[in-house]
Design a protein around this motif. Structure first.
Motif, short mmCIF file in Angstrom:
data_model
loop_
_atom_site.label_atom_id
_atom_site.label_comp_id
_atom_site.label_asym_id
_atom_site.label_seq_id
_atom_site.Cartn_x
_atom_site.Cartn_y
_atom_site.Cartn_z
N GLN A 49 0.82 -1.21 0.00
CA GLN A 49 0.00 0.00 0.00
C GLN A 49 0.86 1.26 0.00
OE1 GLN A 49 -2.99 -0.02 3.15
NE2 GLN A 49 -3.15 -2.25 2.96
N VAL A 50 1.93 1.24 0.79
CA VAL A 50 2.81 2.41 0.85
C VAL A 50 3.49 2.63 -0.50
CG1 VAL A 50 4.86 3.38 1.95
CG2 VAL A 50 3.17 2.18 3.33
N ILE A 51 3.96 1.56 -1.13
CA ILE A 51 4.60 1.68 -2.44
C ILE A 51 3.62 2.24 -3.47
CG2 ILE A 51 5.57 0.36 -4.36
CD1 ILE A 51 6.79 -1.52 -2.20
N GLU A 52 2.40 1.69 -3.47
CA GLU A 52 1.38 2.17 -4.41
C GLU A 52 1.09 3.64 -4.18
OE1 GLU A 52 -3.30 1.21 -5.60
OE2 GLU A 52 -2.28 0.05 -4.05
N GLY A 53 1.01 4.04 -2.91
CA GLY A 53 0.75 5.44 -2.59
C GLY A 53 1.88 6.36 -3.02
N ALA A 54 3.11 5.90 -2.82
CA ALA A 54 4.26 6.71 -3.24
C ALA A 54 4.32 6.85 -4.75
CB ALA A 54 5.55 6.08 -2.71
N GLU A 76 1.73 6.89 -6.70
CA GLU A 76 0.62 7.75 -7.11
C GLU A 76 0.87 9.21 -6.78
OE1 GLU A 76 -4.12 8.24 -5.95
OE2 GLU A 76 -3.18 6.25 -5.89
N THR A 77 1.51 9.48 -5.63
CA THR A 77 1.62 10.86 -5.13
C THR A 77 3.02 11.47 -5.31
OG1 THR A 77 2.24 10.15 -2.90
CG2 THR A 77 -0.13 10.35 -3.39
N GLY A 78 4.03 10.61 -5.50
CA GLY A 78 5.40 11.12 -5.55
C GLY A 78 5.98 11.43 -4.20
N CYS A 79 5.29 11.08 -3.12
CA CYS A 79 5.77 11.37 -1.77
C CYS A 79 6.97 10.49 -1.43
CB CYS A 79 4.65 11.12 -0.77
SG CYS A 79 5.06 11.53 0.94
N ALA A 136 10.37 -1.86 -6.12
CA ALA A 136 9.99 -0.44 -6.08
C ALA A 136 11.20 0.45 -6.24
CB ALA A 136 9.27 -0.14 -4.77
N LYS A 137 12.29 0.11 -5.57
CA LYS A 137 13.51 0.90 -5.72
C LYS A 137 14.02 0.87 -7.15
CE LYS A 137 15.40 0.88 -1.04
NZ LYS A 137 16.63 0.70 -0.26
N ALA A 138 13.98 -0.31 -7.76
CA ALA A 138 14.44 -0.44 -9.15
C ALA A 138 13.60 0.40 -10.10
CB ALA A 138 14.42 -1.90 -9.57
N ASP A 139 12.34 0.61 -9.75
CA ASP A 139 11.44 1.42 -10.57
C ASP A 139 11.56 2.91 -10.28
OD1 ASP A 139 10.50 -0.84 -11.78
OD2 ASP A 139 8.63 -0.95 -10.62
N GLY A 140 12.39 3.27 -9.31
CA GLY A 140 12.57 4.68 -9.00
C GLY A 140 11.59 5.25 -8.00
N VAL A 141 10.82 4.41 -7.32
CA VAL A 141 9.92 4.89 -6.27
C VAL A 141 10.77 5.47 -5.13
CG1 VAL A 141 8.14 4.22 -4.59
CG2 VAL A 141 8.16 3.20 -6.89
N PRO A 142 10.44 6.64 -4.61
CA PRO A 142 11.26 7.27 -3.56
C PRO A 142 11.01 6.64 -2.20
CG PRO A 142 9.39 8.69 -4.07
CD PRO A 142 9.34 7.54 -5.05
N ILE A 143 11.55 5.44 -2.00
CA ILE A 143 11.28 4.68 -0.78
C ILE A 143 12.58 4.15 -0.19
CG2 ILE A 143 10.91 2.50 -2.05
CD1 ILE A 143 8.69 1.86 0.05
#
Length: 451
Positions: free
Chosen positions: A220-225, A227-230, A249-256
């Motif tokens: 859920q947190v990954i999906e939210g990040a 969607e929002t860029g947070c 998620a990291k490989a996709d560039g999600v800021p997590i």
């Protein structure tokens, strides 16, 4: 006083080397060869051959609990314990204190209480709870380092969790001013569907907080990040099954980013006896094979850092008499012991002190934007730890600086002894009698100091 510390071993950047560290006005001004000349009139400090100079640790996950629950822990005892454990900066969590740090007024109360008591430097997280969206930007402007939310019951009625939509709303607000949302990632509906624990059996408690609760929340947190860029950070990850989600998620560039804790890296469920409620924490300590997967994730960078999640309480709240895991407070007390716990386990797996400092000093400092801490580098604050990695000790809870002598590490032998902690270029004096020590000289930090 201007100082030169000479050491045969120091963790400098991504290597261990001999050097002379020059300090002036609380900052590192030069890193020279070990036998380089010193300017006249400086204080010379020569470390023993069995000692290594490390950067002071930065612990970004500590529950100090003051004001309101100071009998659990307080700024005086927590920061002394931290200093004794080589920690020179900590970031205090927004809950367990009364009031919780969910608005600027509560933040100012905490800062005022802490100001005259802190042995090391202390900053603060803000809180994201239902109904305080309008407070988040004001808290950010007032200098908190980010915002903590829960996706399941926190254990405290005054700090309720966010549901999925509330989390997304918080992410949008936080992303709007470039902030950081840190998440206790256990899914509330998943936990609510489990049989609630009651009694002494640790396995019943473990079953009540299954791995799926973490993996669903992390998703859920990954999906939210996405969607929002947070920018988001997963707190105290214990479930190895969530690691592929994080890596992808990291490989996709999600800021997590994500952290784990000494207790998940050292303890395992198979050794926990029924009724041993001092091992209770949330998320729970899982199986030995799960522990080894967490170590591999630290090695490959899926996990970014290691923090204490020091969450103490009074002995009565641990329900030692009944041994009831359902009724006992969940939290591990280990602020003073984290470096030795992690080093004891890390070296068995072939890791170095460079690795440990990356996880517990440089990585945590980077998480909260304290770029001049957590490293030994020219220009950095001279927060340092003198560590004897081959020495050992046995944990006697009554000798710790924690307010309450409650820890699952009682009578365990640990490798690595912290012999001295330096704050801004000066050594700290710590005894078991605080009344005999110099006045505390830690600072209250704000994010604004680093803009």
């Amino acid at each position: 006083m201007n100082t030169v510390i000479r050491t045969r071993r120091a963790v400098v950047g991504d290597q261990e080397r001999s050097c002379a560290v020059h300090i002036r006005d609380g900052r590192i001004t030069a890193i020279d060869e070990y036998d380089s000349a010193s300017p006249p009139g400086v204080r010379e400090v020569l470390l023993a051959d069995d000692e290594v100079l490390l950067p002071g640790l930065v612990d970004t996950h500590v529950h100090v609990n003051e004001p309101g629950r100071t009998e659990w822990e307080g700024f005086a005892s927590a920061t002394r314990a931290a200093a004794a454990g080589g920690v020179t900066t900590l970031i205090d969590m927004p809950l367990n204190s009364i009031p919780s740090t969910t608005d600027v007024e509560a933040l100012e109360v905490k800062r005022k209480v802490a100001a005259e008591k802190v042995t090391i430097d202390v900053g603060f997280w803000g809180g994201a709870v239902p109904g305080n969206l309008d407070e988040l930007e004001a808290l950010w402007d007032a200098g908190v380092f980010g915002f903590k939310c829960f996706l399941a019951y926190s254990g405290l009625d005054e700090y309720p969790p966010l549901d999925r939509q509330q989390m997304l709303d918080a992410m949008r607000v936080v992303a709007g001013f470039g902030g950081l949302l840190i998440v206790h990632a256990e899914d509330g509906p998943t936990l609510d569907a489990q049989t609630q624990p009651a009694g002494k059996k640790y396995d019943d408690f473990l079953d009540s907080r299954p791995p799926e609760a973490e993996s669903r929340a992390v998703a859920q947190v990954i999906e939210g990040a996405r969607e929002t860029g947070c920018r988001v950070h997963i707190l105290h990850l214990s479930d190895a099954g969530s690691l592929p989600l994080l890596a992808a998620a990291k490989a996709d560039g999600v800021p997590i980013t994500a952290e784990t804790c000494p207790h998940y890296l050292s303890l395992f469920s198979e050794e926990i006896l029924d009724g041993s409620t001092h091992f209770k924490c949330c998320p729970p300590i899982r199986e030995a094979r799960n522990r080894e997967s967490l170590w591999r994730a630290l090695s490959d960078g899926t996990l970014d850092c290691v923090v204490s999640d020091h969450s103490p309480c009074t002995p009565e709240l641990k329900k030692f008499v009944s041994g009831d895991f359902g009724a006992a407070w969940g939290g591990i007390s280990s602020l003073q012991l984290g470096l030795s716990i992690v080093w004891s386990e890390a070296r068995r797996r072939g890791h170095t002190l460079v690795d440990v400092c990356r996880w517990m000093a440089g990585g945590t400092a980077k998480l909260v934007g304290l770029e001049d801490r957590g490293v030994i580098a020219v220009g950095s604050i001279a927060d340092l730890c003198v560590f004897a990695p081959d020495a050992a000790f046995v944990v006697f809870p009554e000798r710790l600086h924690h307010r309450n002598a409650v820890t699952p590490y009682a009578e365990r032998a640990l490798a690595g002894v912290i012999r001295q902690t330096w704050l801004a270029g000066e050594p700290l004096t710590l005894t078991l009698d605080p009344t005999r020590d110099p006045a505390p000289r830690g600072a209250v930090l704000t994010r604004k100091d680093y803009l």
